[in-house]
Design a protein around this motif. Structure first.
Motif: not given
Length: 244
Positions: A134-140, A86-91, A117-120
């Protein structure tokens, strides 16, 4: 009898990427061979509740209708594995927002961080700014699982211990089950187990619902520590005088 939603089953599995790289397994030696061994992990097989989301969706769905003893391989697309990226979870943010996490080090791509509080992980560095994913490390990623359904668990005590092990990684829990009460004895060391503190209410609710037993209680177990014997005051005073 075919596996249904709500059944407790013991499974062994190995998760791989399309290139054959192993990222997760219940086989201890295989974990060591692939550099992913976790000394606090539980190996040898997991007990899970089918359909309760305790493993990825694609694998969870594949259990239904299979017989105990089944072995097979399954390819799982991202949307039924660890989610689409999810690109929205990249800040993008200033390096200064990472604060003390850098500890004097320069940020680098792949560096794990925590923000609000968010891990990335840091995905890119642009001058004094970083892009944190901040996506899960295995997302995509499409993944492949080899798995075996070792058995369907019927014993209620096994179900209790298996679910606690799944949530906490602790396998030597003392427990007892009657028709109207589940009693779980929690050793002192669990008081410092963050996974236990977060999961204990979920474990209680799930066991009560799944086992159909109306009550559950946690009992803290504290070992007896005998008091230290102190020397009598006169003896202590005599020792002091002789030393002088």
């Amino acid at each position: 009898m075919a596996i249904e939603k709500g059944d407790f089953i013991r499974i062994k599995y190995t998760g791989k990427f399309s290139d054959g790289m192993v990222f997760d397994t219940t086989d201890e030696q295989l974990a060591k061979d692939n550099g992913i061994f976790n000394p606090r992990g539980v190996y040898g097989g997991d007990i899970i509740v089918v359909g309760s989301g305790q493993t990825i969706k694609g694998l969870d769905e594949d259990f239904v209708g299979k017989e105990p003893g089944y072995s097979g391989t399954l390819t799982v697309p991202p949307e039924k594995a660890f989610g689409k990226h999810n690109p929205a979870l990249v800040e993008t943010m200033s390096v200064t927002k990472l604060g003390d996490q850098l500890k004097g080090k320069n940020p680098y791509p792949g560096m794990p961080v925590e923000v609000n509080g968010k891990r990335g992980v840091i995905a890119q560095i642009i001058g004094r700014r970083v892009r944190v994913d901040f996506n899960h490390a295995l997302a995509g990623k499409e993944v492949e699982y080899e798995y075996t359904i070792e058995e369907k668990i019927e014993d209620k005590l096994q179900k209790v211990k298996g679910l606690i092990a799944l949530y906490t990684g602790v396998t030597d829990i003392e427990a007892e089950v009657t028709d109207d009460l589940i009693r779980i004895v929690t050793p002192l060391e669990l008081s410092f187990n963050q996974r236990w503190l977060v999961s204990k209410m979920n474990i209680a609710s799930e066991l009560i619902e799944r086992l159909g037993i109306p009550h559950l209680e946690y009992v803290e177990k504290h070992p007896y520590v005998p008091p230290t014997e102190e020397a009598p005051a006169e003896e202590a005073a005599g020792t002091t005088e002789s030393e002088e």
